[in-house]
Design an enzyme around this catalytic site. Structure first.
Site, PDB file in Angstrom:
ATOM      1  N   TYR A 146       0.799  -1.232   0.000  1.00  0.00           N
ATOM      2  CA  TYR A 146       0.000   0.000   0.000  1.00  0.00           C
ATOM      3  C   TYR A 146       0.828   1.278   0.000  1.00  0.00           C
ATOM      4  CZ  TYR A 146      -4.506  -2.310   0.481  1.00  0.00           C
ATOM      5  OH  TYR A 146      -5.637  -3.035   0.238  1.00  0.00           O
ATOM      6  N   LYS A 197       3.522 -15.143   2.401  1.00  0.00           N
ATOM      7  CA  LYS A 197       3.791 -15.944   1.200  1.00  0.00           C
ATOM      8  C   LYS A 197       5.311 -16.010   1.064  1.00  0.00           C
ATOM      9  CE  LYS A 197       2.212 -18.121  -2.434  1.00  0.00           C
ATOM     10  NZ  LYS A 197       1.568 -19.435  -2.361  1.00  0.00           N
ATOM     11  N   ASP A 230      -2.471 -18.690   1.075  1.00  0.00           N
ATOM     12  CA  ASP A 230      -3.414 -19.494   0.283  1.00  0.00           C
ATOM     13  C   ASP A 230      -3.998 -20.613   1.147  1.00  0.00           C
ATOM     14  OD1 ASP A 230      -0.805 -20.497   0.294  1.00  0.00           O
ATOM     15  OD2 ASP A 230      -0.798 -21.120  -1.809  1.00  0.00           O
ATOM     16  N   ASP A 254      -6.260  -7.166   3.821  1.00  0.00           N
ATOM     17  CA  ASP A 254      -7.425  -6.635   3.101  1.00  0.00           C
ATOM     18  C   ASP A 254      -8.255  -7.788   2.544  1.00  0.00           C
ATOM     19  OD1 ASP A 254      -9.106  -4.754   1.764  1.00  0.00           O
ATOM     20  OD2 ASP A 254      -8.025  -5.198  -0.093  1.00  0.00           O
ATOM     21  N   ASP A 258     -12.208  -9.633   4.017  1.00  0.00           N
ATOM     22  CA  ASP A 258     -13.471  -9.793   3.265  1.00  0.00           C
ATOM     23  C   ASP A 258     -13.948 -11.246   3.355  1.00  0.00           C
ATOM     24  OD1 ASP A 258     -13.428  -7.093   2.415  1.00  0.00           O
ATOM     25  OD2 ASP A 258     -14.182  -7.630   0.421  1.00  0.00           O
TER      26      ASP A 258
HETATM   27  C1  IPM Z   1     -10.556  -1.635   3.035  1.00  0.00           C
HETATM   28  C2  IPM Z   1     -10.626  -1.136   1.609  1.00  0.00           C
HETATM   29  C3  IPM Z   1      -9.477  -0.186   1.299  1.00  0.00           C
HETATM   30  C4  IPM Z   1      -8.199  -1.000   1.409  1.00  0.00           C
HETATM   31  C5  IPM Z   1      -9.525   0.505  -0.077  1.00  0.00           C
HETATM   32  C6  IPM Z   1     -10.799   1.252  -0.293  1.00  0.00           C
HETATM   33  C7  IPM Z   1      -8.363   1.449  -0.255  1.00  0.00           C
HETATM   34  O1  IPM Z   1     -10.716  -2.187   0.726  1.00  0.00           O
HETATM   35  O2  IPM Z   1     -10.506  -0.793   3.952  1.00  0.00           O
HETATM   36  O3  IPM Z   1     -10.601  -2.845   3.252  1.00  0.00           O
HETATM   37  O4  IPM Z   1      -7.783  -1.645   0.451  1.00  0.00           O
HETATM   38  O5  IPM Z   1      -7.613  -0.960   2.483  1.00  0.00           O
HETATM   39 MN    MN Z   2     -11.038  -4.109   1.715  1.00  0.00          MN
END
Ligand code: IPM
Ligand code: MN
Ligand code: NAD
Length: 366
Positions: A146, A197, A230, A254, A258
């Protein structure tokens, strides 16, 4: 700003930045809940509403005004954010300045993302109970992929070369790994797992391996282990009950958060805190701005409300924080939810019920 003292009645100024899309819808509800909590427990919260986001940027050319980051650092106790992302700004310039700007410039190195199943019916895995999905991900938040370092050569031609660098520092890895172990110890968790990784990323992720081993040696009362990322994804689906605390780099964090959100019932319910212990920190739901849902009443405000609860906790208002979380959990179990969790309420209806329950101390009506 030094760590706030909840007992002093000095106002705790909270910067509220709803941002874009459903960020605005869900933040409005989190604000209502915070106002109800402030009233019920006499919390000295002072909410300061700031307009920075896509509309403001398109109208003025300003993402964040000069000096705003210093204001956050020196004059606020916390920052509450909705979400950023707007199809009119495909390069996410404003989000880079605001969201990533806050994470990086305020040095909020701990991205704390709990993954907790409040009702077994929401888990997409079969035969799983609430006890099976209850872990926390520590995502490194100030380095990795990042950092925005790289460049293009012969851009736009068939010979184009694109470079995108990852940066990992001993200091950066050490402090996030240590934060994960410290949190595990303080919260009665036994296991800390690091995911990388390093079988392929022989420099940066090898540093993670070495630092993790060093730090783990200082926490022999806890179990430490490792999975390649993975394999971690596979195990999160196959046997999520094995995890207490997972620590990983920015990009992998990140992605796996999710995945973790899906185990909880979806992005609508996932919360996060972006922390630098002892300094002003930032709280936001894990989800994005979901532009197609903006203003439709479909956005689930629970991730934003649970993020506000994490903020209350850090501000020293433990009872309020626990109660807000308990009310959200009760609403989920009672089916008082938006459509993503199988309910039929709108964003504002969910927010209103949670607000009412927080205000009155009564459980959410079933
Ligand atoms: C998160 C989002 C952000 C990230 C994006 C919007 C920059 O996906 O906060 O999880 O990748 O950190
Ligand atoms: Mn995210
Ligand atoms: P998203 O999280 O906005 O939405 C993905 C899907 O998840 C939605 O279509 C919806 O089905 C579901 N969802 C997300 N939040 C929900 C909620 N509160 N209630 C109900 N359902 C919800 O991700 P995306 O579509 O990949 O990204 C949209 C924009 O948001 C992009 O510009 C992206 O860069 C940005 N983004 C911002 C953040 C952030 O501000 N922290 C995080 C992720 C994505």
């Amino acid at each position: 700003m030094p760590a706030p003292d909840p007992k002093s009645q000095r106002p705790q100024r909270i910067a509220v930045l709803p941002g874009d899309g459903i960020g605005r819808d869900v933040t409005a509800e989190a604000v209502r809940v915070l106002e109800a909590a402030a009233e019920r427990w006499s919390l000295p919260l002072e909410l300061v509403h700031l307009p920075y986001g896509a509309d403001h940027y398109l109208a003025t050319g300003v993402t964040l005004p000069p000096g705003q980051m210093d204001e956050f650092r020196d004059r606020f106790a916390a920052i509450l954010i909705g979400a950023y992302g707007d199809p009119r700004i495909p390069d996410m310039r404003h989000a880079a300045d605001i969201l990533l700007g806050i994470r990086f410039q305020l040095d909020l190195y701990v991205n704390f993302r709990p993954c907790k199943l409040y009702d077994a019916r929401l888990c997409p895995l079969k035969d799983r109970s609430e006890r099976d999905v209850d872990f926390v991900i520590f995502r490194e938040n100030t380095e990795g992929a990042y950092v925005g370092m790289g460049g293009n050569f012969k851009k736009g031609t068939a010979d184009e070369v694109a470079l995108q660098e990852e940066v990992h520092t001993h200091k950066g890895v050490d402090r996030i790994v240590r934060a994960a172990f410290e949190w595990a110890r303080a919260n009665g968790r036994r296991k800390v797992l690091m995911a990388d990784k390093s079988n392929v990323m022989r420099y940066g992720h090898d540093l993670w391996q070495r630092v993790f081993a060093e730090v783990a040696g200082e926490y022999r009362d806890l179990e430490s282990s490792h999975l390649f990322v993975d394999a971690l994804c596979m195990q999160m689906i196959k046997a999520p009950q094995q995890f207490d605390v997972i620590v990983t780099n920015n990009m992998f964090g990140d992605i796996v958060t999710d995945l973790g959100a899906a185990l909880q019932g979806g992005l609508g319910v996932a919360a996060s805190a972006n922390r630098h212990p002892g300094r002003v920190s930032m709280y936001e739901p894990v989800h994005g701005s979901a532009p197609k849902y903006a203003g439709t009443g479909r956005a689930n405000p629970m991730g934003a409300i649970l993020s506000a609860a994490l903020m209350l906790e850090d501000l020293g208002h433990l009872e309020a924080a626990r109660e807000v979380e308990a009310v959200v959990a009760a609403a989920i179990r009672a089916g008082e939810t938006t459509v993503d969790l199988g309910g039929s309420l709108t964003t504002a209806e969910v927010g209103a019920r949670i607000t009412r329950a927080v205000a009155s101390g009564a459980a959410v009506a079933g």
